[in-house]
Design a protein around this motif. Sequence first.
Motif, short mmCIF file in Angstrom:
data_model
loop_
_atom_site.label_atom_id
_atom_site.label_comp_id
_atom_site.label_asym_id
_atom_site.label_seq_id
_atom_site.Cartn_x
_atom_site.Cartn_y
_atom_site.Cartn_z
N LYS A 145 -19.63 25.94 -18.85
CA LYS A 145 -20.09 25.13 -19.97
C LYS A 145 -21.59 24.89 -19.99
N HIS A 146 -22.23 24.90 -18.82
CA HIS A 146 -23.67 24.64 -18.82
C HIS A 146 -24.41 25.68 -19.65
N SER A 147 -23.96 26.93 -19.58
CA SER A 147 -24.60 28.01 -20.34
C SER A 147 -23.74 28.51 -21.49
N MET A 148 -22.50 28.01 -21.58
CA MET A 148 -21.57 28.45 -22.62
C MET A 148 -21.38 29.96 -22.61
N VAL A 149 -21.05 30.50 -21.42
CA VAL A 149 -20.76 31.92 -21.27
C VAL A 149 -19.46 32.08 -20.48
N ALA A 150 -18.77 33.20 -20.71
CA ALA A 150 -17.55 33.51 -19.96
C ALA A 150 -17.91 34.11 -18.61
N VAL A 151 -17.23 33.64 -17.57
CA VAL A 151 -17.44 34.16 -16.22
C VAL A 151 -16.08 34.44 -15.59
N GLY A 152 -16.09 34.98 -14.37
CA GLY A 152 -14.84 35.21 -13.66
C GLY A 152 -14.32 36.63 -13.79
N PRO A 153 -13.16 36.90 -13.18
CA PRO A 153 -12.63 38.27 -13.11
C PRO A 153 -12.27 38.87 -14.46
N THR A 154 -11.82 38.05 -15.41
CA THR A 154 -11.48 38.59 -16.73
C THR A 154 -12.72 39.15 -17.42
N ALA A 155 -13.82 38.40 -17.36
CA ALA A 155 -15.07 38.86 -17.96
C ALA A 155 -15.57 40.11 -17.25
N LEU A 156 -15.54 40.11 -15.91
CA LEU A 156 -16.02 41.27 -15.16
C LEU A 156 -15.21 42.52 -15.48
N SER A 157 -13.90 42.37 -15.61
CA SER A 157 -13.04 43.52 -15.91
C SER A 157 -13.42 44.16 -17.24
N ALA A 158 -13.70 43.34 -18.25
CA ALA A 158 -14.10 43.88 -19.56
C ALA A 158 -15.47 44.55 -19.48
N ILE A 159 -16.39 43.95 -18.74
CA ILE A 159 -17.74 44.51 -18.62
C ILE A 159 -17.71 45.88 -17.95
#
Length: 251
Positions: A145-159
Amino acid sequence: MLTEQRRREILEVLKRDGRALSGELARLWDVSEDTIRRDMRDMAAAGLLIRVHGGALPVAAPLPDFSTRQRLATEEKRRLAAACVRLINPGQTVFLDGGTTTAEIARQIPHDMTLTVVTHAPTIAAEFEQHQQIEVILIGGRIFKHSMVAVGPTALSAIERLRPDLFFLGATAAHPADGLSTGDFEEAAIKRRIVERSVASYCPLTAEKLGAVSPFGIVPLSEVTGLIVGAETPEEVLAGYRAAGAEMIPA
């Protein structure tokens, strides 16, 4: 020299030079290097500096919350964003990081430019509501929430499945020796992987981020294509970044 006086002087050296070397200060002040190391250890524990091998680096100033930062679109950020937009060609796939400068990039992209924009920041995705020629791909995951960005394994998998032409990276600090850094471990990991997956990566930097270090490293300066900084940045500041392998692009 008294302890408190030494510690004030260490902070002055950090402010002036961007780093403080324990051996150099010990010789200059005619005290043992262990004394300087002890000063730096205590100052690091108090959050006044960051200890590194051989000395210390300044601490990046803490950022206000995202909603406050979003209202602080300065002329400097507008100039940085304009320089970023000039690097974009129609038809490219562009990954936009979260942050207030990247939000300004989104606002300045022409409405008639055909692009694919990828982002893990829902606030950035929303900037393109009226851009009929831009396809938006939003990466999901846990929202930091501090930066309002998605993080974690779900985001990494898509990237892992992406190959952007351009990545506009947000960082909270940039230092010639310690590279680009930010304040959250998971966010740093996401940024690092996007850099690795992108053909070219650029990082726009406001003046207060230069010469500072945040707790979690993203990449060395040599791993990004260029740093975009204000045209008024002194040449003696730019020289250290160029020596570290960074291309400096004035805005």
